[in-house]
Design a protein around this motif. Structure first.
Motif, PDB file in Angstrom:
ATOM      1  N   ARG A 339       0.851  -1.186   0.000  1.00  0.00           N
ATOM      2  CA  ARG A 339       0.000   0.000   0.000  1.00  0.00           C
ATOM      3  C   ARG A 339       0.889   1.240   0.000  1.00  0.00           C
ATOM      4  N   THR A 340       0.355   2.361  -0.447  1.00  0.00           N
ATOM      5  CA  THR A 340       1.115   3.609  -0.473  1.00  0.00           C
ATOM      6  C   THR A 340       1.585   3.986   0.926  1.00  0.00           C
ATOM      7  N   GLU A 341       0.751   3.682   1.934  1.00  0.00           N
ATOM      8  CA  GLU A 341       1.075   4.043   3.321  1.00  0.00           C
ATOM      9  C   GLU A 341       2.286   3.276   3.864  1.00  0.00           C
ATOM     10  N   ASP A 342       2.675   2.185   3.241  1.00  0.00           N
ATOM     11  CA  ASP A 342       3.803   1.386   3.737  1.00  0.00           C
ATOM     12  C   ASP A 342       5.094   2.194   3.791  1.00  0.00           C
ATOM     13  N   SER A 343       5.285   3.070   2.799  1.00  0.00           N
ATOM     14  CA  SER A 343       6.525   3.846   2.749  1.00  0.00           C
ATOM     15  C   SER A 343       6.676   4.721   3.981  1.00  0.00           C
ATOM     16  N   GLY A 344       5.567   5.298   4.447  1.00  0.00           N
ATOM     17  CA  GLY A 344       5.621   6.146   5.640  1.00  0.00           C
ATOM     18  C   GLY A 344       6.070   5.374   6.858  1.00  0.00           C
ATOM     19  N   LEU A 345       5.567   4.153   7.009  1.00  0.00           N
ATOM     20  CA  LEU A 345       5.947   3.315   8.147  1.00  0.00           C
ATOM     21  C   LEU A 345       7.432   2.973   8.083  1.00  0.00           C
ATOM     22  N   ARG A 346       7.902   2.594   6.899  1.00  0.00           N
ATOM     23  CA  ARG A 346       9.308   2.240   6.754  1.00  0.00           C
ATOM     24  C   ARG A 346      10.223   3.434   6.983  1.00  0.00           C
ATOM     25  N   LYS A 347       9.814   4.613   6.521  1.00  0.00           N
ATOM     26  CA  LYS A 347      10.633   5.804   6.742  1.00  0.00           C
ATOM     27  C   LYS A 347      10.714   6.130   8.229  1.00  0.00           C
ATOM     28  N   PHE A 348       9.647   5.827   8.958  1.00  0.00           N
ATOM     29  CA  PHE A 348       9.665   6.027  10.415  1.00  0.00           C
ATOM     30  C   PHE A 348      10.725   5.125  11.043  1.00  0.00           C
ATOM     31  N   PHE A 349      10.791   3.859  10.568  1.00  0.00           N
ATOM     32  CA  PHE A 349      11.760   2.915  11.122  1.00  0.00           C
ATOM     33  C   PHE A 349      13.197   3.319  10.794  1.00  0.00           C
ATOM     34  N   THR A 350      13.412   3.899   9.592  1.00  0.00           N
ATOM     35  CA  THR A 350      14.771   4.248   9.182  1.00  0.00           C
ATOM     36  C   THR A 350      15.200   5.616   9.693  1.00  0.00           C
ATOM     37  N   ASN A 351      14.308   6.331  10.357  1.00  0.00           N
ATOM     38  CA  ASN A 351      14.622   7.672  10.848  1.00  0.00           C
ATOM     39  C   ASN A 351      15.401   7.581  12.163  1.00  0.00           C
ATOM     40  N   VAL A 352      16.668   7.233  12.045  1.00  0.00           N
ATOM     41  CA  VAL A 352      17.524   7.068  13.225  1.00  0.00           C
ATOM     42  C   VAL A 352      18.284   8.365  13.457  1.00  0.00           C
ATOM     43  N   SER A 353      17.945   9.057  14.520  1.00  0.00           N
ATOM     44  CA  SER A 353      18.616  10.322  14.827  1.00  0.00           C
ATOM     45  C   SER A 353      19.823  10.065  15.713  1.00  0.00           C
ATOM     46  N   VAL A 354      20.844  10.881  15.523  1.00  0.00           N
ATOM     47  CA  VAL A 354      22.055  10.782  16.344  1.00  0.00           C
ATOM     48  C   VAL A 354      22.112  11.998  17.256  1.00  0.00           C
ATOM     49  N   ASP A 355      22.169  11.717  18.542  1.00  0.00           N
ATOM     50  CA  ASP A 355      22.249  12.783  19.544  1.00  0.00           C
ATOM     51  C   ASP A 355      23.718  13.202  19.661  1.00  0.00           C
ATOM     52  N   ARG A 356      24.006  14.439  19.266  1.00  0.00           N
ATOM     53  CA  ARG A 356      25.397  14.908  19.297  1.00  0.00           C
ATOM     54  C   ARG A 356      26.005  14.804  20.689  1.00  0.00           C
ATOM     55  N   ASP A 357      25.210  15.122  21.697  1.00  0.00           N
ATOM     56  CA  ASP A 357      25.721  15.079  23.064  1.00  0.00           C
ATOM     57  C   ASP A 357      26.133  13.656  23.450  1.00  0.00           C
ATOM     58  N   GLU A 358      25.302  12.657  23.038  1.00  0.00           N
ATOM     59  CA  GLU A 358      25.639  11.254  23.335  1.00  0.00           C
ATOM     60  C   GLU A 358      26.949  10.857  22.673  1.00  0.00           C
ATOM     61  N   VAL A 359      27.098  11.235  21.384  1.00  0.00           N
ATOM     62  CA  VAL A 359      28.313  10.877  20.656  1.00  0.00           C
ATOM     63  C   VAL A 359      29.516  11.590  21.256  1.00  0.00           C
ATOM     64  N   ALA A 360      29.356  12.881  21.574  1.00  0.00           N
ATOM     65  CA  ALA A 360      30.467  13.642  22.153  1.00  0.00           C
ATOM     66  C   ALA A 360      30.874  13.070  23.511  1.00  0.00           C
ATOM     67  N   SER A 361      29.897  12.673  24.305  1.00  0.00           N
ATOM     68  CA  SER A 361      30.195  12.090  25.622  1.00  0.00           C
ATOM     69  C   SER A 361      30.937  10.771  25.477  1.00  0.00           C
ATOM     70  N   LEU A 362      30.504   9.962  24.510  1.00  0.00           N
ATOM     71  CA  LEU A 362      31.164   8.676  24.276  1.00  0.00           C
ATOM     72  C   LEU A 362      32.597   8.900  23.802  1.00  0.00           C
ATOM     73  N   ALA A 363      32.781   9.838  22.865  1.00  0.00           N
ATOM     74  CA  ALA A 363      34.136  10.141  22.369  1.00  0.00           C
ATOM     75  C   ALA A 363      35.021  10.682  23.493  1.00  0.00           C
ATOM     76  N   ALA A 364      34.442  11.537  24.338  1.00  0.00           N
ATOM     77  CA  ALA A 364      35.210  12.103  25.457  1.00  0.00           C
ATOM     78  C   ALA A 364      35.602  11.023  26.457  1.00  0.00           C
ATOM     79  N   LEU A 365      34.688  10.082  26.696  1.00  0.00           N
ATOM     80  CA  LEU A 365      34.967   8.974  27.612  1.00  0.00           C
ATOM     81  C   LEU A 365      36.137   8.135  27.108  1.00  0.00           C
ATOM     82  N   LEU A 366      36.159   7.860  25.816  1.00  0.00           N
ATOM     83  CA  LEU A 366      37.249   7.072  25.239  1.00  0.00           C
ATOM     84  C   LEU A 366      38.582   7.813  25.344  1.00  0.00           C
ATOM     85  N   ARG A 367      38.543   9.133  25.098  1.00  0.00           N
ATOM     86  CA  ARG A 367      39.785   9.928  25.168  1.00  0.00           C
ATOM     87  C   ARG A 367      40.310  10.013  26.595  1.00  0.00           C
TER      88      ARG A 367
END
Length: 543
Positions: A339-367
């Motif tokens: 169905r046409t609506e399937d694309s919307g559902l799949r785009k929701f699943f692929t919409n993975v946001s990256v939290d800059r603060d999380e990444v920066a904290s992880l990088a800082a922890l490693l350093r």
């Protein structure tokens, strides 16, 4: 070693009358000390590529495979050959300490040729040391698409493989998978540190599978079409649904209709999944309703059909899932109800946001750590889950903010960017991945809606070219597919040629259909362009 000698070994030790050309190409590369990447359909003999050369090489062969059940099947297959040069053992959590010691002793004494490992075993430095002492002559990576963050079944544990291979002294590596589009293949080569590998991609056209796609205006129409198709189809079969809830609801509804069906998804307990799996394999249940969790290791030859009740997220996933039908070579039917609506559902699943603060904290922890940290330590200190942590570490590794070490440990490289810069670069990389993921969804929708030959359309995505229509899809049957063949004769660029776009950069021409062409761009993924517009405005030039 010549092709004739390899054929002789295959005949004497495995009972195979002949090896396929693509198998021989990969085998000869391994015998010459080169790496190889083989993308072959299920049932095309991928395992033979490492099994035939292995006893001819001086040390044991390491086989990396993600599932214990899959390993057990492969070990049983080798054992059934009853040949002393084909003895296989396993080192895993399923074996007791004494069993693991016996396996290692057999390998040291030369009484065993193959040792099967899951990627999780690399987290144990002692295990890596034991394997290194065996001086292995070959490493086979099964289900190699799991190493790629671009793939449909990415496994964070596979990220350690490249370092593991280096720790072992870089013996020849063969990567095996049934599904890998060009971006995934490039990622596999890079992450495993493969050097000028012999790349074999062939045979993905499964002529015994009839491909059909039907657009459904509403959910009830889709359900009724599914029920009608199941009633007229011989069991057993698989229905793929998009969510865990949809899986359970559909299995229950089908059962009420008098169609015996069971659900299978990742939210079920291991025992529930195992019981459902075994019942289906034993032909006790005719219909399995599942999410993509019902995947690798499903080696059931007599599956007569696979029906999808939603648009898959990519042709990668789709080819893997329909590939479970007709493994016995007999005719099988695959139906996509979309169905046409399937694309919307799949785009929701692929919409993975990256939290800059999380990444920066992880990088800082490693350093700040000053020493390598284990995954467990990172999970505890960051509060991130295993999969999320794996995704962020993969991004940091790609932008130079993290380095995977043996034993599953991670450290910040000496010249790593600052945590803030690493977070900025990681966010940009995640956006690029998301752009490509969405372009793959667009390609999947294009496959579902096309009036051209579906076999040619699907194979073009994976870099294979059919000179004629496939002859085993609904569009070939009704005659509409033939119209697309003439288009390639007036093509501005040959299929698989490299081109460059002013805005999207470098790309590869994947296919032509009617007056449209599909190009895979490194930065923005798959794009469908008008051939007349490309010609008129000279949008593309040779790279």
């Amino acid at each position: 070693m010549t092709a004739d000698q390899l054929q002789q070994v295959a005949k004497e030790r495995f009972g195979w009358d002949r090896l396929r050309d693509e198998q021989l190409r990969a085998m000869e590369a391994l015998m010459a000390g080169r790496d190889a990447l083989a993308v072959l359909p299920t049932g095309a003999g991928k395992s033979a590529i490492y099994q035939v050369p292995a006893p001819l090489l001086p040390g044991p062969t390491i086989v990396v495979s993600p599932l214990l059940a899959l390993q057990q099947d492969q070990i049983a297959s080798l054992t059934a050959r009853h040949h002393e040069s084909l003895v296989a053992v396993r080192l895993s959590s399923a074996e007791g300490k004494s069993e693991r010691e016996e396996a290692l002793e057999a390998l040291r004494a030369g009484d065993a040729e193959f040792v099967f490992l899951t990627p999780e075993q690399f987290a144990d430095p002692a295990r890596v040391k034991q394997i290194k002492a065996l001086k292995p002559s070959l490493i086979a990576v099964d289900e190699a698409h799991c190493v790629s963050a671009w793939g449909h079944d990415f496994r964070p544990d596979y990220l350690q493989l490249g370092q593991f291979i280096r720790e072992l002294g870089r013996p020849p590596v063969v990567a095996l998978t049934a599904t890998a589009s060009p971006p995934v293949r490039e990622d596999i080569v890079e992450r495993l540190g493969m050097r000028d590998p012999e790349v074999v991609v062939t045979g993905l056209d499964r002529s015994n599978l009839y491909l059909e796609s039907v657009h459904c205006p509403d959910e009830e129409t889709r359900y009724r079409r599914l029920v009608a198709r199941i009633r007229e189809s011989a069991p057993p079969g698989i229905v793929y649904a998009p969510t865990r809830r949809a899986t359970e609801e559909l299995a229950e509804r089908l059962t009420k209709e008098g169609i015996e069906a069971v659900a299978y998804h990742g939210g079920m307990s291991a025992g529930e999944r195992e019981r459902a799996h075994e019942a289906f394999l034993a032909d006790e249940v005719p219909v399995m309703v599942a999410t993509t969790a019902f995947g690798m290791g499903i080696d059931k030859p007599n599956i007569r059909w696979v029906n999808h009740v939603s648009l898959p997220d990519s042709p990668d996933s789709y080819l893997q899932e329909i590939g479970r039908a007709g493994r016995d070579g007999q005719p099988a039917h695959v139906l996509l109800l979309h169905r046409t609506e399937d694309s919307g559902l799949r785009k929701f699943f692929t919409n993975v946001s990256v939290d800059r603060d999380e990444v920066a904290s992880l990088a800082a922890l490693l350093r700040a750590a000053g020493e390598p940290l284990t995954r467990d330590e990172l999970e505890e200190r960051t509060g991130l889950g295993e999969r999320k942590l794996g995704q962020l570490l993969a991004l940091l590794e790609e932008v130079g903010g993290a380095r995977m070490l043996h034993g599953g440990k991670v450290k910040a490289p000496r010249w790593a960017p600052t945590p803030a810069k690493a977070a900025e670069l990681a966010e940009a990389q995640a956006e690029r991945q998301q752009t490509v993921s969405r372009s793959r969804l667009d390609m999947m929708r294009g496959f579902a809606e096309t009036g051209q030959c579906r076999g040619r359309t699907l194979l073009a995505y994976f870099g294979e070219h059919l000179d004629t229509t496939c002859g085993h899809c609904d569009n070939c049957t009704d005659g509409s597919a033939a119209a697309g063949l003439a288009a390639a004769e007036d093509a501005p660029f040959p299929v698989h040629s490299e081109v460059r776009h002013g805005e999207w950069g470098k790309g590869m021409v994947m296919s032509y259909a009617g007056e449209q062409m599909t190009v895979l761009f490194e930065q923005v993924g798959y794009k469908t362009l008008s051939v007349p517009v490309v010609k008129q405005h000279r949008l593309l030039r040779k790279a």
